[in-house]
Design an enzyme around this catalytic site. Structure first.
Site, mmCIF file in Angstrom:
data_model
loop_
_atom_site.group_PDB
_atom_site.id
_atom_site.type_symbol
_atom_site.label_atom_id
_atom_site.label_comp_id
_atom_site.label_asym_id
_atom_site.label_seq_id
_atom_site.Cartn_x
_atom_site.Cartn_y
_atom_site.Cartn_z
ATOM 1 N N TYR A 63 -43.557 -1.724 -16.717
ATOM 2 C CA TYR A 63 -44.057 -3.033 -17.423
ATOM 3 C C TYR A 63 -43.169 -3.415 -18.643
ATOM 4 O O TYR A 63 -43.472 -4.653 -18.672
ATOM 5 C CB TYR A 63 -45.490 -2.765 -17.492
ATOM 6 C CG TYR A 63 -46.222 -3.122 -16.093
ATOM 7 C CD1 TYR A 63 -46.777 -4.191 -15.870
ATOM 8 C CD2 TYR A 63 -46.335 -1.938 -15.299
ATOM 9 C CE1 TYR A 63 -47.186 -4.433 -14.538
ATOM 10 C CE2 TYR A 63 -47.206 -2.180 -13.854
ATOM 11 C CZ TYR A 63 -47.644 -3.501 -13.766
ATOM 12 O OH TYR A 63 -48.151 -3.640 -12.405
ATOM 13 N N GLN A 80 -54.041 -9.297 4.807
ATOM 14 C CA GLN A 80 -54.733 -9.300 6.124
ATOM 15 C C GLN A 80 -54.239 -8.737 7.321
ATOM 16 O O GLN A 80 -53.190 -8.779 7.417
ATOM 17 C CB GLN A 80 -55.331 -10.557 6.304
ATOM 18 C CG GLN A 80 -56.550 -11.303 5.365
ATOM 19 C CD GLN A 80 -56.541 -12.556 5.508
ATOM 20 O OE1 GLN A 80 -55.946 -13.267 4.770
ATOM 21 N NE2 GLN A 80 -57.521 -12.995 6.543
ATOM 22 N N ASN A 120 -55.708 -11.520 -2.777
ATOM 23 C CA ASN A 120 -56.869 -11.841 -2.039
ATOM 24 C C ASN A 120 -57.893 -10.688 -2.027
ATOM 25 O O ASN A 120 -57.493 -9.468 -2.145
ATOM 26 C CB ASN A 120 -56.460 -12.098 -0.547
ATOM 27 C CG ASN A 120 -56.325 -13.465 -0.236
ATOM 28 O OD1 ASN A 120 -56.801 -14.415 -0.687
ATOM 29 N ND2 ASN A 120 -55.447 -13.556 0.641
ATOM 30 N N ASP A 148 -54.963 -24.536 1.310
ATOM 31 C CA ASP A 148 -56.049 -25.067 2.115
ATOM 32 C C ASP A 148 -55.913 -26.384 2.318
ATOM 33 O O ASP A 148 -56.121 -27.112 3.474
ATOM 34 C CB ASP A 148 -57.424 -24.316 1.866
ATOM 35 C CG ASP A 148 -57.326 -23.094 1.817
ATOM 36 O OD1 ASP A 148 -57.894 -22.120 2.583
ATOM 37 O OD2 ASP A 148 -56.802 -22.643 0.627
ATOM 38 N N ALA A 150 -53.455 -28.292 1.207
ATOM 39 C CA ALA A 150 -52.085 -28.778 1.862
ATOM 40 C C ALA A 150 -52.267 -28.747 3.560
ATOM 41 O O ALA A 150 -51.738 -29.724 4.445
ATOM 42 C CB ALA A 150 -51.057 -27.665 1.531
ATOM 43 N N ARG A 151 -52.976 -27.685 4.123
ATOM 44 C CA ARG A 151 -53.229 -27.467 5.485
ATOM 45 C C ARG A 151 -54.051 -28.706 6.023
ATOM 46 O O ARG A 151 -53.787 -29.380 7.105
ATOM 47 C CB ARG A 151 -53.921 -26.381 5.952
ATOM 48 C CG ARG A 151 -52.729 -24.903 5.441
ATOM 49 C CD ARG A 151 -53.773 -23.907 5.956
ATOM 50 N NE ARG A 151 -52.750 -22.721 5.758
ATOM 51 C CZ ARG A 151 -52.929 -21.718 5.302
ATOM 52 N NH1 ARG A 151 -54.200 -20.959 4.824
ATOM 53 N NH2 ARG A 151 -51.992 -20.548 5.221
ATOM 54 N N HIS A 175 -61.236 -19.471 -1.718
ATOM 55 C CA HIS A 175 -60.129 -19.529 -0.628
ATOM 56 C C HIS A 175 -60.432 -18.543 0.227
ATOM 57 O O HIS A 175 -60.009 -17.477 0.214
ATOM 58 C CB HIS A 175 -58.740 -19.128 -1.557
ATOM 59 C CG HIS A 175 -57.571 -18.940 -0.584
ATOM 60 N ND1 HIS A 175 -57.120 -19.806 0.110
ATOM 61 C CD2 HIS A 175 -56.951 -17.644 -0.338
ATOM 62 C CE1 HIS A 175 -56.148 -19.251 0.702
ATOM 63 N NE2 HIS A 175 -56.033 -18.016 0.362
HETATM 64 P P1 NAD Z 1 -47.333 -7.030 1.441
HETATM 65 O O1 NAD Z 1 -47.827 -5.697 1.979
HETATM 66 O O2 NAD Z 1 -45.993 -7.350 2.065
HETATM 67 O O3 NAD Z 1 -46.651 -6.692 -0.086
HETATM 68 C C1 NAD Z 1 -47.586 -6.140 -1.150
HETATM 69 C C2 NAD Z 1 -46.777 -5.516 -2.190
HETATM 70 O O4 NAD Z 1 -47.613 -5.227 -3.167
HETATM 71 C C3 NAD Z 1 -46.268 -4.100 -1.683
HETATM 72 O O5 NAD Z 1 -44.711 -4.535 -2.018
HETATM 73 C C4 NAD Z 1 -46.621 -2.955 -2.540
HETATM 74 O O6 NAD Z 1 -45.856 -2.163 -2.775
HETATM 75 C C5 NAD Z 1 -47.145 -3.978 -3.578
HETATM 76 N N1 NAD Z 1 -48.159 -3.244 -4.442
HETATM 77 C C6 NAD Z 1 -49.522 -2.889 -4.056
HETATM 78 N N2 NAD Z 1 -50.227 -2.343 -4.981
HETATM 79 C C7 NAD Z 1 -49.551 -2.253 -6.256
HETATM 80 C C8 NAD Z 1 -49.775 -2.102 -7.383
HETATM 81 N N3 NAD Z 1 -50.818 -1.381 -7.921
HETATM 82 N N4 NAD Z 1 -48.709 -2.443 -8.310
HETATM 83 C C9 NAD Z 1 -47.492 -2.964 -7.869
HETATM 84 N N5 NAD Z 1 -47.255 -3.229 -6.792
HETATM 85 C C10 NAD Z 1 -48.344 -3.096 -5.664
HETATM 86 O O7 NAD Z 1 -48.197 -7.963 1.405
HETATM 87 P P2 NAD Z 1 -48.193 -9.507 1.077
HETATM 88 O O8 NAD Z 1 -48.258 -9.993 2.527
HETATM 89 O O9 NAD Z 1 -47.090 -9.907 0.394
HETATM 90 O O10 NAD Z 1 -49.690 -10.000 0.476
HETATM 91 C C11 NAD Z 1 -49.841 -9.703 -1.089
HETATM 92 C C12 NAD Z 1 -51.466 -10.518 -1.362
HETATM 93 O O11 NAD Z 1 -50.966 -11.727 -1.235
HETATM 94 C C13 NAD Z 1 -52.197 -9.979 -0.377
HETATM 95 O O12 NAD Z 1 -53.618 -9.562 -1.028
HETATM 96 C C14 NAD Z 1 -52.489 -11.135 0.663
HETATM 97 O O13 NAD Z 1 -53.840 -11.065 1.124
HETATM 98 C C15 NAD Z 1 -52.304 -12.149 -0.254
HETATM 99 N N6 NAD Z 1 -51.827 -13.478 0.065
HETATM 100 C C16 NAD Z 1 -52.546 -14.368 -0.706
HETATM 101 C C17 NAD Z 1 -52.276 -15.842 -0.168
HETATM 102 C C18 NAD Z 1 -52.961 -16.988 -0.935
HETATM 103 O O14 NAD Z 1 -53.296 -18.143 -0.583
HETATM 104 N N7 NAD Z 1 -53.782 -16.746 -2.182
HETATM 105 C C19 NAD Z 1 -51.663 -16.132 1.054
HETATM 106 C C20 NAD Z 1 -51.081 -15.086 1.664
HETATM 107 C C21 NAD Z 1 -51.317 -13.866 0.986
#
Ligand code: NAD
Length: 310
Positions: A63, A80, A120, A148, A150-151, A175
């Site tokens: 960090y 998810q 999420n 949402d 935008a959708r 969300h």
């Molecule tokens: P992913 O599994 O592809 O990637 C998650 C990453 O987080 C991994 O590389 C993992 O190593 C890392 N990670 C986990 N714990 C960690 C920690 N303590 N410190 C540092 N890194 C850590 O998942 P993704 O598809 O990239 O999704 C990530 C998040 O985004 C999820 O919670 C998903 O639900 C959310 N998401 C949000 C939206 C939105 O509209 N806000 C849309 C899509 C996905």
């Protein structure tokens, strides 16, 4: 402008790509607990950057590497799987946010930094990040229902055969599954939705509105079923929010941010004016009685989620 992205999986990488393409950032550092993944992402993105704007992209192994960041984007955590709701991720991702926020705060300038949360269940994670960071509420911002909304605008644009840019329509609240479509304050150009329908002789009956709401609520599930995850939409939403902050644009975005304290503390998406200091003002759009009741219900669901992990 230096930004840090924590979590460089599917979403973090998409955000990095979209942010790189804005040209507003000169330095981007990537941190992931999977250091190999972060280094690979930085390499790939660095090569891509050589075709466009000059951005220095590096992976950092601790960090300390995020020091000097103006904005920190948190995209880490479980996503998810097919059939899972965002709330199903609550306990797992609360631990992720609890791990990340203190480390971030130990390395940034608390007087200036903005934190953008994507993890999420979004609104609960914004509340947790706000509590742990002790930053002013306006500087801990979730992309919330930007995606949402935008959708919704995309569906309406296709329905009316008009540009999305001419449609102002918001999805508010969580969300997640309890979000509401704020039909009452939707406009096309300067016209109310009803007036626009009357003048263009296009009807938007209650059954069609219900179908549209269903499509908005199910968009993420459909994309996850077909692609395994969602990333392009959230990447663009995060980059748009970042642009709005960096350029102090004072645009109205449906972002999630905390209001209230103690048992009244709650984060949800409402139309908010966003600028260089984060959320500047929160607006209360006109709502029907049904929409207001739906928004209250959505707030309760978010708050219950927070109470489970607080
Ligand atoms: P992913 O599994 O592809 O990637 C998650 C990453 O987080 C991994 O590389 C993992 O190593 C890392 N990670 C986990 N714990 C960690 C920690 N303590 N410190 C540092 N890194 C850590 O998942 P993704 O598809 O990239 O999704 C990530 C998040 O985004 C999820 O919670 C998903 O639900 C959310 N998401 C949000 C939206 C939105 O509209 N806000 C849309 C899509 C996905």
């Amino acid at each position: 402008m230096k930004i840090a992205i924590i979590g460089v999986g599917t979403v973090g990488s998409a955000v990095a790509t979209a942010v790189k393409n804005t040209g507003f950032v000169h330095e981007m550092v990537l941190f992931d607990r999977d250091g190999v993944r972060a280094r690979a992402a930085a390499e790939d993105l660095g090569h891509a950057a050589s075709f466009g704007f000059d951005v220095k992209i590096t992976a950092v192994s601790s960090y300390r590497g995020i020091r000097g960041s103006d904005i920190v984007i948190i995209a880490a955590g479980a996503n998810q799987k097919t059939g899972e709701t965002r709330m199903d991720l609550l306990n797992k991702n609360a631990m992720v946010i609890a791990d990340i926020i203190p480390r971030v705060m130990a390395n940034v300038d608390a007087k200036n930094v903005k934190i953008i949360v994507l993890t999420n269940p979004l609104d609960v994670m914004v509340m947790l990040a706000h509590k742990l960071s002790k930053l002013p509420a306006g500087r801990v911002i979730g992309t919330g229902t930007m995606l949402d909304s935008a959708r919704l605008r995309t569906i309406l644009a296709r329905y009316f055969d008009i540009s999305t840019q001419s449609i102002n329509a918001y999805v508010l609240g969580e969300h997640g599954d309890s979000s509401i479509v704020n039909w009452t304050s939707a406009t096309v150009g300067a016209l109310t939705l009803d007036e626009f329908c009357k003048q263009t002789k296009v009807s938007l009956p209650a059954t069609t509105r219900k179908t549209i709401e269903h499509r908005v609520h199910n968009a993420a599930y459909e994309i996850i079923r077909g692609r395994g995850a969602t990333w392009d939409g959230i990447g663009a939403a995060a980059a748009d929010l970042l642009r709005c902050i960096i350029n102090d644009e004072h645009r109205i975005l449906t972002v999630s941010s905390v209001s209230g304290t103690g048992t009244e503390m709650l984060a949800m998406s409402l139309p908010r004016i966003v600028g260089k200091n984060g959320v500047v003002t929160t607006l209360r759009p006109k709502m029907s009685a049904t929409e207001s009741a739906g928004l209250r219900r959505s707030g309760k669901i978010i708050r219950n989620g927070y109470d489970e992990i607080a």
